[in-house]
Design a protein around this motif. Structure first.
Motif, PDB file in Angstrom:
ATOM      1  N   CYS A 199       0.878  -1.181   0.000  1.00  0.00           N
ATOM      2  CA  CYS A 199       0.000   0.000   0.000  1.00  0.00           C
ATOM      3  C   CYS A 199       0.907   1.219   0.000  1.00  0.00           C
ATOM      4  N   HIS A 200       0.920   1.922  -1.109  1.00  0.00           N
ATOM      5  CA  HIS A 200       1.778   3.093  -1.221  1.00  0.00           C
ATOM      6  C   HIS A 200       0.950   4.359  -1.082  1.00  0.00           C
ATOM      7  N   ALA A 201       1.390   5.239  -0.209  1.00  0.00           N
ATOM      8  CA  ALA A 201       0.706   6.507   0.028  1.00  0.00           C
ATOM      9  C   ALA A 201       1.410   7.632  -0.720  1.00  0.00           C
ATOM     10  N   SER A 202       0.634   8.544  -1.237  1.00  0.00           N
ATOM     11  CA  SER A 202       1.189   9.740  -1.861  1.00  0.00           C
ATOM     12  C   SER A 202       0.355  10.941  -1.447  1.00  0.00           C
ATOM     13  N   GLY A 203       1.030  12.073  -1.327  1.00  0.00           N
ATOM     14  CA  GLY A 203       0.340  13.291  -0.944  1.00  0.00           C
ATOM     15  C   GLY A 203       0.243  13.512   0.544  1.00  0.00           C
ATOM     16  N   PHE A 204       0.690  12.529   1.320  1.00  0.00           N
ATOM     17  CA  PHE A 204       0.704  12.672   2.778  1.00  0.00           C
ATOM     18  C   PHE A 204       1.686  11.660   3.348  1.00  0.00           C
ATOM     19  N   SER A 205       2.081  11.874   4.593  1.00  0.00           N
ATOM     20  CA  SER A 205       3.013  10.962   5.253  1.00  0.00           C
ATOM     21  C   SER A 205       2.233   9.861   5.950  1.00  0.00           C
ATOM     22  N   ALA A 206       2.384   8.659   5.434  1.00  0.00           N
ATOM     23  CA  ALA A 206       1.621   7.538   5.978  1.00  0.00           C
ATOM     24  C   ALA A 206       1.956   7.272   7.440  1.00  0.00           C
ATOM     25  N   ASN A 207       3.178   7.581   7.856  1.00  0.00           N
ATOM     26  CA  ASN A 207       3.546   7.267   9.235  1.00  0.00           C
ATOM     27  C   ASN A 207       2.849   8.156  10.247  1.00  0.00           C
TER      28      ASN A 207
ATOM     29  N   GLU B 187     -12.006  -5.541   9.092  1.00  0.00           N
ATOM     30  CA  GLU B 187     -10.639  -5.126   9.363  1.00  0.00           C
ATOM     31  C   GLU B 187      -9.763  -6.353   9.534  1.00  0.00           C
ATOM     32  N   VAL B 188      -8.645  -6.381   8.856  1.00  0.00           N
ATOM     33  CA  VAL B 188      -7.722  -7.506   8.916  1.00  0.00           C
ATOM     34  C   VAL B 188      -6.537  -7.191   9.818  1.00  0.00           C
ATOM     35  N   SER B 189      -5.979  -6.008   9.633  1.00  0.00           N
ATOM     36  CA  SER B 189      -4.801  -5.643  10.397  1.00  0.00           C
ATOM     37  C   SER B 189      -4.641  -4.134  10.405  1.00  0.00           C
ATOM     38  N   CYS B 190      -3.937  -3.640  11.400  1.00  0.00           N
ATOM     39  CA  CYS B 190      -3.768  -2.199  11.552  1.00  0.00           C
ATOM     40  C   CYS B 190      -2.410  -1.909  12.155  1.00  0.00           C
ATOM     41  N   VAL B 191      -1.778  -0.856  11.659  1.00  0.00           N
ATOM     42  CA  VAL B 191      -0.594  -0.327  12.335  1.00  0.00           C
ATOM     43  C   VAL B 191      -0.929   1.105  12.706  1.00  0.00           C
ATOM     44  N   ARG B 192      -0.885   1.376  13.996  1.00  0.00           N
ATOM     45  CA  ARG B 192      -1.350   2.658  14.500  1.00  0.00           C
ATOM     46  C   ARG B 192      -0.286   3.723  14.355  1.00  0.00           C
ATOM     47  N   GLY B 193      -0.721   4.891  13.902  1.00  0.00           N
ATOM     48  CA  GLY B 193       0.219   5.950  13.583  1.00  0.00           C
ATOM     49  C   GLY B 193       0.959   6.501  14.773  1.00  0.00           C
ATOM     50  N   SER B 194       0.302   6.608  15.914  1.00  0.00           N
ATOM     51  CA  SER B 194       0.906   7.303  17.051  1.00  0.00           C
ATOM     52  C   SER B 194       2.011   6.498  17.717  1.00  0.00           C
TER      53      SER B 194
ATOM     54  N   SER C  87       3.565  -4.423   8.168  1.00  0.00           N
ATOM     55  CA  SER C  87       4.805  -3.686   8.400  1.00  0.00           C
ATOM     56  C   SER C  87       4.722  -2.347   7.688  1.00  0.00           C
ATOM     57  N   ARG C  88       5.575  -1.453   8.146  1.00  0.00           N
ATOM     58  CA  ARG C  88       5.563  -0.099   7.590  1.00  0.00           C
ATOM     59  C   ARG C  88       6.974   0.270   7.172  1.00  0.00           C
ATOM     60  N   ASN C  89       7.117   0.892   6.018  1.00  0.00           N
ATOM     61  CA  ASN C  89       8.405   1.416   5.570  1.00  0.00           C
ATOM     62  C   ASN C  89       8.233   2.912   5.366  1.00  0.00           C
ATOM     63  N   ASN C  90       8.718   3.683   6.296  1.00  0.00           N
ATOM     64  CA  ASN C  90       8.518   5.133   6.234  1.00  0.00           C
ATOM     65  C   ASN C  90       9.283   5.765   5.072  1.00  0.00           C
ATOM     66  N   THR C  91      10.427   5.205   4.729  1.00  0.00           N
ATOM     67  CA  THR C  91      11.204   5.741   3.601  1.00  0.00           C
ATOM     68  C   THR C  91      10.417   5.633   2.303  1.00  0.00           C
TER      69      THR C  91
END
Length: 122
Positions: A22-30, A47-54, A71-75
């Motif tokens: 899942c690629h985000a554009s226009g905002f910071s997904a993290n 809902e299957v899974s969630c990674v919470r931003g805070s 998993s999340r890749n902020n880069t």
């Protein structure tokens, strides 16, 4: 333009694996809670899974615990869902969504991707 784009769906045999992106554009997904949801034909979206931003807390539906990993890749401004030991009951359209709140409840999500189809069949 704020956008989420999913990829990685496809046809896999029971017991197989897929990696959804899942690629985000226009905002910071993290800065957001990012959730993966799925909808099987004739069923409500769940809902299957969630990674919470805070705080990065990761949660899973009971039906996928031990098989799926978020998993999340902020880069790359992306979130992934590694799905292992897939069964036909995992089939459906998988959506990623971003929300500004702590939880990934469907009604709290602000942005949605277009979805990617996962088919599990022999």
């Amino acid at each position: 333009q704020l956008q989420l784009v999913e990829s990685g769906g496809g046809l896999v045999e029971p017991g197989g694996s897929l990696l959804l992106s899942c690629h985000a554009s226009g905002f910071s997904a993290n800065a957001y809670s990012i959730g993966w949801f799925r909808q099987a034909p004739g069923k409500a979206r769940e809902e299957v899974s969630c990674v919470r931003g805070s705080d990065g807390t990761m949660t899973y539906a009971d039906s996928v615990k031990g098989r799926f990993t978020i998993s999340r890749n902020n880069t790359e401004n992306s979130v992934y869902l590694q799905m292992n030991m897939l069964t036909p009951t995992d089939a459906g359209v998988y959506y990623c969504a971003a929300g500004a709140y702590y939880y990934c409840a469907e009604e709290l999500m602000n942005y949605w991707g277009q979805g990617t189809q996962v088919t599990v069949s022999s």
